[in-house]
Design an enzyme around this catalytic site. Structure first.
Site, PDB file in Angstrom:
ATOM      1  N   GLY A   1      -1.592   9.525   1.636  1.00 55.46           N
ATOM      2  CA  GLY A   1      -2.638   8.629   1.144  1.00 55.46           C
ATOM      3  C   GLY A   1      -3.975   9.293   0.853  1.00 55.46           C
TER       4      GLY A   1
ATOM      5  CG  ASN B   1      -4.267  10.958  -5.070  1.00 55.32           C
ATOM      6  OD1 ASN B   1      -5.130  11.306  -5.870  1.00 55.32           O
ATOM      7  ND2 ASN B   1      -3.239  11.725  -4.750  1.00 55.32           N
TER       8      ASN B   1
ATOM      9  NE  ARG C   1      15.556   0.212  -5.609  1.00 58.83           N
ATOM     10  CZ  ARG C   1      15.060   1.320  -5.061  1.00 58.83           C
ATOM     11  NH1 ARG C   1      15.639   1.826  -3.987  1.00 58.83           N
ATOM     12  NH2 ARG C   1      14.014   1.897  -5.549  1.00 58.83           N
TER      13      ARG C   1
ATOM     14  CG  ASN D   1       2.412   7.830 -11.353  1.00 56.56           C
ATOM     15  OD1 ASN D   1       2.345   7.735 -10.126  1.00 56.56           O
ATOM     16  ND2 ASN D   1       3.102   8.799 -11.944  1.00 56.56           N
TER      17      ASN D   1
ATOM     18  CG  HIS E   1       3.187  13.760 -12.536  1.00 56.52           C
ATOM     19  ND1 HIS E   1       4.293  13.518 -11.739  1.00 56.52           N
ATOM     20  CD2 HIS E   1       3.371  14.978 -13.090  1.00 56.52           C
ATOM     21  CE1 HIS E   1       5.104  14.562 -11.818  1.00 56.52           C
ATOM     22  NE2 HIS E   1       4.578  15.455 -12.637  1.00 56.52           N
TER      23      HIS E   1
ATOM     24  CG  ASP F   1       6.261  11.488 -14.361  1.00 57.35           C
ATOM     25  OD1 ASP F   1       5.676  10.622 -13.684  1.00 57.35           O
ATOM     26  OD2 ASP F   1       6.967  12.372 -13.855  1.00 57.35           O
TER      27      ASP F   1
ATOM     28  CD  GLN G   1     -10.220  23.621  -8.241  1.00 57.13           C
ATOM     29  OE1 GLN G   1      -9.813  23.831  -9.378  1.00 57.13           O
ATOM     30  NE2 GLN G   1     -10.531  24.604  -7.419  1.00 57.13           N
TER      31      GLN G   1
ATOM     32  CD  GLU H   1      -2.752  14.971  -7.158  1.00 61.34           C
ATOM     33  OE1 GLU H   1      -2.498  13.916  -6.570  1.00 61.34           O
ATOM     34  OE2 GLU H   1      -2.065  15.999  -6.985  1.00 61.34           O
TER      35      GLU H   1
HETATM   36  C1  GAR Z   1       0.072  13.440  -4.899  1.00 68.94           C
HETATM   37  O1  GAR Z   1      -0.018  14.820  -5.130  1.00 68.94           O
HETATM   38  C2  GAR Z   1       0.566  12.728  -6.141  1.00 68.94           C
HETATM   39  O2  GAR Z   1       0.083  13.301  -7.318  1.00 68.94           O
HETATM   40  C3  GAR Z   1       2.042  12.917  -6.005  1.00 68.94           C
HETATM   41  O3  GAR Z   1       2.313  12.709  -4.637  1.00 68.94           O
HETATM   42  C4  GAR Z   1       1.172  13.128  -3.875  1.00 68.94           C
HETATM   43  C5  GAR Z   1       0.781  12.026  -2.919  1.00 68.94           C
HETATM   44  O4  GAR Z   1      -0.226  12.457  -2.039  1.00 68.94           O
HETATM   45  N1  GAR Z   1       2.777  12.028  -6.857  1.00 68.94           N
HETATM   46  C6  GAR Z   1       3.894  12.364  -7.505  1.00 68.94           C
HETATM   47  O5  GAR Z   1       4.428  13.442  -7.396  1.00 68.94           O
HETATM   48  C7  GAR Z   1       4.463  11.275  -8.423  1.00 68.94           C
HETATM   49  N2  GAR Z   1       5.481  11.797  -9.266  1.00 68.94           N
HETATM   50  P1  GAR Z   1      -1.139  11.419  -1.245  1.00 68.94           P
HETATM   51  O6  GAR Z   1      -0.214  10.430  -0.521  1.00 68.94           O
HETATM   52  O7  GAR Z   1      -1.893  12.285  -0.270  1.00 68.94           O
HETATM   53  O8  GAR Z   1      -2.043  10.727  -2.226  1.00 68.94           O
END
Ligand code: GAR
Length: 207
Positions: free
Chosen positions: A12, A14, A66, A108, A110, A151, A179, A181
């Site tokens: 988490g 982000n 599902r 999203n 990525h 994506d 830098q 995300e």
């Molecule tokens: C992040 O690096 C995000 O970009 C990636 O998972 C991580 C989650 O980190 N997402 C993907 O790879 C989606 N395809 P976080 O839980 O610390 O935010």
């Protein structure tokens, strides 16, 4: 106020970046109305609790099929009446009915410069392992709208990050987060909250 729901699976960081930038006033006109995790042990849930944001956990593992999961998942999201859904490290496949319902209202993050190192099987640390294996010199992150592909949706923001000698996947992952995300995800939310992102012909225009 843009009502934002954040979907998470793990650490988490982000989510934390979004919370911090709302508090600092760098994301305006925005309220985080809920956090949903598929993983009850996700540290992201603690981050939500500390910020006083209501959260819930809903996992495909707890459903017989599902389809049943998808139904409850969509109902849980709908209940929060989001204007924007943010996938912040969410590792569950989004049901098609939800993609259609929230078209151009779900984004999203990525951890690569799409269309490099993306698609099926490219998530989390794997993305950085593949980038180092290939020997690229520049990596980065992308915020995009979610469509039916993996994506493939319209790109909103991208930011490049240099690979450095001796990088490990973990070191590179951290640099891309710091830098790129944690900057472009809050920035994209602020742009959307201020009605500055338009989609036409599968591309975005920032006004
Ligand atoms: C992040 O690096 C995000 O970009 C990636 O998972 C991580 C989650 O980190 N997402 C993907 O790879 C989606 N395809 P976080 O839980 O610390 O935010």
């Amino acid at each position: 106020m843009l009502r934002v729901v954040v979907l998470v699976s793990g650490g988490g960081t982000n989510l934390q970046a979004i919370i911090d930038e709302v508090h600092k006033g760098n994301i305006t006109n925005t309220e985080i109305v809920g956090v949903i995790s598929n993983n009850k042990n996700a540290y992201a849930l603690e981050r939500a609790a500390k910020a006083g944001i209501s959260s819930l956990c809903i996992s495909p593992k707890d459903f017989e099929s599902r389809d049943l999961f998808n139904e409850s998942f969509l109902a849980a999201v709908d209940e929060l009446q989001p204007d924007l859904i943010v996938l912040a490290g969410f590792l569950v496949v989004i049901p098609e009915v939800m993609i259609a319902k929230y078209r151009n209202r779900m984004i999203n993050i990525h951890p690569s410069l799409i269309p490099s190192f993306c698609g099926k099987g490219f998530y989390g640390l794997k993305v950085h392992e593949k980038a180092l294996e290939r020997g690229v010199k520049v990596v980065g992150a992308t915020v995009h709208f979610v469509d039916e592909g993996t994506d493939t949706g319209p790109i909103i923001l991208q930011k490049a990050v240099y690979v450095e000698d001796g990088d490990t996947p973990e070191v590179l992952q951290r640099r891309v987060m710091e830098q790129a995300e944690w900057k472009i995800l809050p920035q994209a939310i602020d742009l959307i909250a201020n009605d500055r992102v338009k989609v036409a012909d599968g591309k975005t225009i920032i006004e």
